[in-house]
Design a protein around this motif. Structure first.
Motif, PDB file in Angstrom:
ATOM      1  N   PRO A 154       0.893  -1.313  -0.340  1.00 35.39           N
ATOM      2  CA  PRO A 154       0.035   0.294   0.053  1.00 35.39           C
ATOM      3  C   PRO A 154       0.687   1.354   0.008  1.00 35.39           C
ATOM      4  CG  PRO A 154      -0.823  -1.775   1.903  1.00 35.39           C
ATOM      5  CD  PRO A 154       0.211  -1.899   0.968  1.00 35.39           C
ATOM      6  N   LEU A 155       0.237   2.333  -0.392  1.00 36.28           N
ATOM      7  CA  LEU A 155       0.603   3.554  -0.739  1.00 36.28           C
ATOM      8  C   LEU A 155      -0.233   3.991  -0.009  1.00 36.28           C
ATOM      9  CD1 LEU A 155       3.193   5.531  -0.887  1.00 36.28           C
ATOM     10  CD2 LEU A 155       2.223   5.990  -3.591  1.00 36.28           C
ATOM     11  N   PRO A 156      -0.306   4.444   1.337  1.00 31.99           N
ATOM     12  CA  PRO A 156      -0.967   4.973   1.411  1.00 31.99           C
ATOM     13  C   PRO A 156      -1.527   6.841   1.611  1.00 31.99           C
ATOM     14  CG  PRO A 156      -0.356   4.121   3.467  1.00 31.99           C
ATOM     15  CD  PRO A 156       0.693   4.164   2.060  1.00 31.99           C
ATOM     16  N   PHE A 157      -2.504   6.864   1.785  1.00 32.05           N
ATOM     17  CA  PHE A 157      -3.170   8.677   1.067  1.00 32.05           C
ATOM     18  C   PHE A 157      -2.262   9.745   2.118  1.00 32.05           C
ATOM     19  CE2 PHE A 157      -5.427  12.883   1.725  1.00 32.05           C
ATOM     20  CZ  PHE A 157      -5.412  12.893   0.057  1.00 32.05           C
ATOM     21  N   LEU A 158      -1.365  10.139   1.788  1.00 25.92           N
ATOM     22  CA  LEU A 158      -0.693  11.213   2.889  1.00 25.92           C
ATOM     23  C   LEU A 158      -0.534  12.657   1.576  1.00 25.92           C
ATOM     24  CD1 LEU A 158       1.011  11.990   4.999  1.00 25.92           C
ATOM     25  CD2 LEU A 158       3.248  10.533   4.178  1.00 25.92           C
ATOM     26  N   LYS A 159      -0.692  14.180   2.528  1.00 26.22           N
ATOM     27  CA  LYS A 159      -0.533  15.011   2.099  1.00 26.22           C
ATOM     28  C   LYS A 159       0.500  15.830   2.684  1.00 26.22           C
ATOM     29  CE  LYS A 159      -2.837  17.017  -0.975  1.00 26.22           C
ATOM     30  NZ  LYS A 159      -4.349  17.988  -1.724  1.00 26.22           N
ATOM     31  N   MET A 160       1.031  16.746   3.022  1.00 27.86           N
ATOM     32  CA  MET A 160       2.433  16.994   3.702  1.00 27.86           C
ATOM     33  C   MET A 160       2.253  18.139   3.301  1.00 27.86           C
ATOM     34  SD  MET A 160       6.013  15.480   5.144  1.00 27.86           S
ATOM     35  CE  MET A 160       6.787  15.586   4.162  1.00 27.86           C
ATOM     36  N   ARG A 161       2.958  18.954   4.440  1.00 23.45           N
ATOM     37  CA  ARG A 161       3.906  20.466   4.900  1.00 23.45           C
ATOM     38  C   ARG A 161       4.669  21.126   5.709  1.00 23.45           C
ATOM     39  NH1 ARG A 161       2.622  26.830   5.453  1.00 23.45           N
ATOM     40  NH2 ARG A 161       0.977  25.542   7.701  1.00 23.45           N
TER      41      ARG A 161
END
Length: 247
Positions: A154-161
């Protein structure tokens, strides 16, 4: 356009054993494709695999996509996914993803008239989708996920700043951007000893957390940007962040 005629005309095309109105073909070394007519016969549901083709998985994926296409597309017309999928063998996929022509642009170079009639269908994982991805987000996720690897994790949904006063690293986008969980772990580790630094991350439920360094790690729920920070350790923080991406 007669989709059946087009697909059966591909070099090496042969019936896909185990599914009616479905075929396999190999356009190049290391590439294997499978496709099935949609339930109404108006579209081609296509699965592509690089160095990882599994006939049973292809049959199960295309059969699920055909049976649930309307529900999947209703969830998201660009990048719709539906869980409840039972992958054969030792595969751990629990969802099927349907990708719109506006996202995949497949056949644009050699058969542009076919592109609007093709929906790519891949086995996937439920933690990879928020369900409300915009067209721009769908295109980015498609590029990052590489779903044609049918043996992938899996490549989990992830957004980052993030911004780090010690390393001087920082996000280049205005908001949170998609990234890999390994980058999140790296930036969390590098907060140590960097006053004024922060990391924000968002999971597939669109929940957001903010981590800051103030002579220690502090984390707060940041959905409304007014969360109460709590002190934590690096070990607890890494375990916590990984759990939010999975759950």
């Amino acid at each position: 356009m007669d989709i059946r005629e087009v697909v059966t005309g591909f070099r090496g095309a042969a019936p896909l054993e185990g599914l009616d109105d479905a075929w396999t073909w190999a356009p190049a070394p290391r590439l294997d494709f499978a496709g099935a007519l949609s339930a109404d016969g108006k579209r081609l549901l296509q699965l592509n695999a690089r160095d990882s083709f599994d006939k049973d998985l292809a049959v199960a994926t295309l059969a699920f996509a055909r049976a649930h296409e309307e529900e999947i597309v209703a969830r998201n017309p660009y990048f719709g996914a539906l869980d409840g999928f039972e992958a054969p063998g030792e595969h751990r996929f629990d969802s099927v993803l349907c990708i719109a022509p506006e996202v995949h642009e497949f056949y644009d170079y050699d058969r542009p008239e076919l592109t609007p009639l093709v929906r790519l269908a891949f086995p996937a994982y439920s933690v990879e989708f928020a369900g409300d991805e915009s067209l721009k987000e769908a295109i980015t996720r498609f590029d990052l996920m590489r779903p044609n690897n049918l043996g992938r994790d899996p490549l989990p949904f992830l957004k980052m700043r993030f911004a780090n006063t010690r390393t001087l690293g920082r996000s280049t986008n205005k908001g949170r951007g998609f990234t890999d969980p390994r980058n999140l772990e790296s930036e969390l580790r590098q907060l140590d000893g960097s006053p004024g630094s922060f990391v924000e991350f968002e999971n597939w439920h669109r929940h957001v957390w903010r981590v800051e360094w103030h002579d220690g790690y502090y984390v707060a729920v940041w959905d409304t940007q007014d969360g109460e920070p709590r002190e934590t350790t690096l070990g607890e923080l890494l375990e916590f962040s990984a759990a939010q991406l999975r759950g």
